[in-house]
Design a protein around this motif. Structure first.
Motif, PDB file in Angstrom:
ATOM      1  N   ASP A 199      13.981 -15.181  37.132  1.00 33.75           N
ATOM      2  CA  ASP A 199      15.117 -14.749  37.945  1.00 33.75           C
ATOM      3  C   ASP A 199      16.348 -14.769  37.048  1.00 33.75           C
ATOM      4  O   ASP A 199      16.862 -15.833  36.702  1.00 33.75           O
ATOM      5  CB  ASP A 199      15.281 -15.715  39.128  1.00 33.75           C
ATOM      6  N   HIS A 200      16.813 -13.573  36.677  1.00 39.36           N
ATOM      7  CA  HIS A 200      17.883 -13.483  35.686  1.00 39.36           C
ATOM      8  C   HIS A 200      19.231 -13.959  36.224  1.00 39.36           C
ATOM      9  O   HIS A 200      20.175 -14.159  35.452  1.00 39.36           O
ATOM     10  CB  HIS A 200      18.006 -12.043  35.163  1.00 39.36           C
ATOM     11  N   GLU A 203       2.698  -8.325  34.861  1.00 41.10           N
ATOM     12  CA  GLU A 203       4.006  -8.890  35.187  1.00 41.10           C
ATOM     13  C   GLU A 203       4.004  -9.247  36.663  1.00 41.10           C
ATOM     14  O   GLU A 203       3.969  -8.373  37.534  1.00 41.10           O
ATOM     15  CB  GLU A 203       5.113  -7.877  34.867  1.00 41.10           C
ATOM     16  N   ALA A 204       4.005 -10.539  36.957  1.00 39.77           N
ATOM     17  CA  ALA A 204       3.909 -11.004  38.339  1.00 39.77           C
ATOM     18  C   ALA A 204       5.272 -10.970  39.016  1.00 39.77           C
ATOM     19  O   ALA A 204       6.319 -11.080  38.361  1.00 39.77           O
ATOM     20  CB  ALA A 204       3.326 -12.418  38.371  1.00 39.77           C
ATOM     21  N   VAL A 205       5.250 -10.828  40.347  1.00 41.13           N
ATOM     22  CA  VAL A 205       6.472 -10.854  41.146  1.00 41.13           C
ATOM     23  C   VAL A 205       6.834 -12.310  41.428  1.00 41.13           C
ATOM     24  O   VAL A 205       5.974 -13.110  41.830  1.00 41.13           O
ATOM     25  CB  VAL A 205       6.283 -10.084  42.469  1.00 41.13           C
ATOM     26  N   ILE A 206       8.094 -12.655  41.222  1.00 39.60           N
ATOM     27  CA  ILE A 206       8.555 -14.023  41.457  1.00 39.60           C
ATOM     28  C   ILE A 206       8.355 -14.398  42.918  1.00 39.60           C
ATOM     29  O   ILE A 206       8.551 -13.579  43.820  1.00 39.60           O
ATOM     30  CB  ILE A 206      10.041 -14.152  41.059  1.00 39.60           C
ATOM     31  N   ASN A 207       7.952 -15.645  43.134  1.00 36.01           N
ATOM     32  CA  ASN A 207       7.713 -16.187  44.470  1.00 36.01           C
ATOM     33  C   ASN A 207       9.000 -16.859  44.951  1.00 36.01           C
ATOM     34  O   ASN A 207       9.263 -18.008  44.640  1.00 36.01           O
ATOM     35  CB  ASN A 207       6.561 -17.202  44.367  1.00 36.01           C
ATOM     36  N   PRO A 208       9.863 -16.138  45.711  1.00 33.10           N
ATOM     37  CA  PRO A 208      11.167 -16.709  46.070  1.00 33.10           C
ATOM     38  C   PRO A 208      11.015 -17.919  46.980  1.00 33.10           C
ATOM     39  O   PRO A 208      10.054 -17.986  47.746  1.00 33.10           O
ATOM     40  CB  PRO A 208      11.866 -15.547  46.805  1.00 33.10           C
ATOM     41  N   PRO A 209      11.908 -18.918  46.865  1.00 29.97           N
ATOM     42  CA  PRO A 209      13.138 -18.921  46.050  1.00 29.97           C
ATOM     43  C   PRO A 209      12.952 -19.522  44.666  1.00 29.97           C
ATOM     44  O   PRO A 209      13.934 -19.950  44.052  1.00 29.97           O
ATOM     45  CB  PRO A 209      14.066 -19.788  46.900  1.00 29.97           C
ATOM     46  N   GLN A 210      11.730 -19.570  44.155  1.00 25.50           N
ATOM     47  CA  GLN A 210      11.511 -20.116  42.816  1.00 25.50           C
ATOM     48  C   GLN A 210      12.196 -19.259  41.755  1.00 25.50           C
ATOM     49  O   GLN A 210      12.506 -18.088  41.990  1.00 25.50           O
ATOM     50  CB  GLN A 210      10.012 -20.212  42.532  1.00 25.50           C
ATOM     51  N   GLY A 211      12.369 -19.836  40.573  1.00 23.74           N
ATOM     52  CA  GLY A 211      13.063 -19.128  39.500  1.00 23.74           C
ATOM     53  C   GLY A 211      12.159 -18.427  38.517  1.00 23.74           C
ATOM     54  O   GLY A 211      12.625 -17.596  37.741  1.00 23.74           O
ATOM     55  N   MET A 212      10.834 -18.743  38.524  1.00 24.55           N
ATOM     56  CA  MET A 212       9.951 -18.086  37.560  1.00 24.55           C
ATOM     57  C   MET A 212       8.503 -18.153  38.000  1.00 24.55           C
ATOM     58  O   MET A 212       8.133 -18.973  38.830  1.00 24.55           O
ATOM     59  CB  MET A 212      10.094 -18.702  36.157  1.00 24.55           C
TER      60      MET A 212
END
Length: 259
Positions: A231-232, A191-200
């Motif tokens: 990003d929920h 489970e990868a960590v989201i790369n902000p500010p992307q949504g997925m």
């Protein structure tokens, strides 16, 4: 006795919050070791990933995907591309599949801001690349409209320059979604960590021979597990599930993403 007005106000006012003391460095055990000062790249990675996990509510969705058709198509394409010196990797085709999926399910090609939901009409895929100084994510811009040969050529160039620390900021800053592939290390699923500010971000595990039901009969197929982190705040579970379904369908019937 009557309380003086100023004294009453002072009593009613909440106590000022105590200043938060900076965190003390962890005590280093008395064990033989070396110490290396954190690079600016490592500090940036630490800051951004901490921010992502602390401020972005992640939802994780996993699908198993049969790879046999994709591997067969890759072999056929590589035979035709050999005179041009192009050799497609599985990852090149997955970049294309993710881009096509995002266009097909635009509710996942988004970015959350405090007061706006930004929806992108183009799929720019950030691809995680490990370098000696840390992780960096060069971008395949407009991957939804690029051919797989162009994606492959561009990705090889970006990855090589990423490892030599020669990328321009605009080549790794931005992107509408990310892809991280750890299959080459034999990782089955993560489970990868989201790369902000992307949504997925799409996390790809290793393709491996597994027992698989084919036409109601138990057989053996090459299967990989893919996990989307969403990003929920911006993407509902049902929309994320549609994206995962679209990605699975495209990878299992790969000619459709080349049309």
């Amino acid at each position: 006795a009557t309380v003086a007005p100023k004294a009453a106000e002072a009593a009613a006012a909440p106590a000022a919050p105590a200043a938060v003391a900076p965190a003390k460095p962890a005590a280093i055990p008395d064990i033989p070791h070396t110490a290396e000062k954190l690079s600016n790249v490592r500090k940036t990675i630490a800051r951004r990933l901490t921010e992502s996990k602390q401020t972005v509510p992640h939802i994780y969705l996993t699908v198993d995907i049969r790879l046999d058709a994709l591997l067969k198509l890759r072999g056929e394409l590589n035979k035709g591309l050999e005179p041009r010196g192009v050799k497609l990797s599985v990852n090149d085709l997955l970049i294309k599949a993710l881009a096509a999926s995002l266009i097909q399910v635009p509710k996942c090609n988004v970015m959350f801001t405090p007061d706006q939901l930004i929806s992108f009409s183009r799929a720019d895929i950030s691809v995680a690349v490990s370098t000696p100084t840390g992780l960096i994510t060069p971008i395949i811009a407009g991957a939804d409209t690029k051919g797989v040969a162009a994606i492959s050529t561009e990705m090889k160039d970006l990855a090589a320059r990423a490892r030599d620390n020669k990328l321009k900021p605009e080549e790794y800053q931005g992107g509408t979604a990310s892809l991280s592939n750890m299959g080459m290390y034999g990782i089955k699923q993560f489970e990868a960590v989201i790369n902000p500010p992307q949504g997925m971000i799409m996390a790809i595990g290793a393709g491996e021979k597994r027992p698989y039901i084919i036409d109601d009969t138990l057989g053996v197929a090459t299967v990989m597990s893919a996990t989307g982190s969403f990003d929920h705040r911006a993407i509902d579970g049902a929309d994320g599930a549609q994206l995962m379904q679209a990605f699975k369908t495209l990878v299992e019937a790969p000619l459709s993403m080349l049309a």
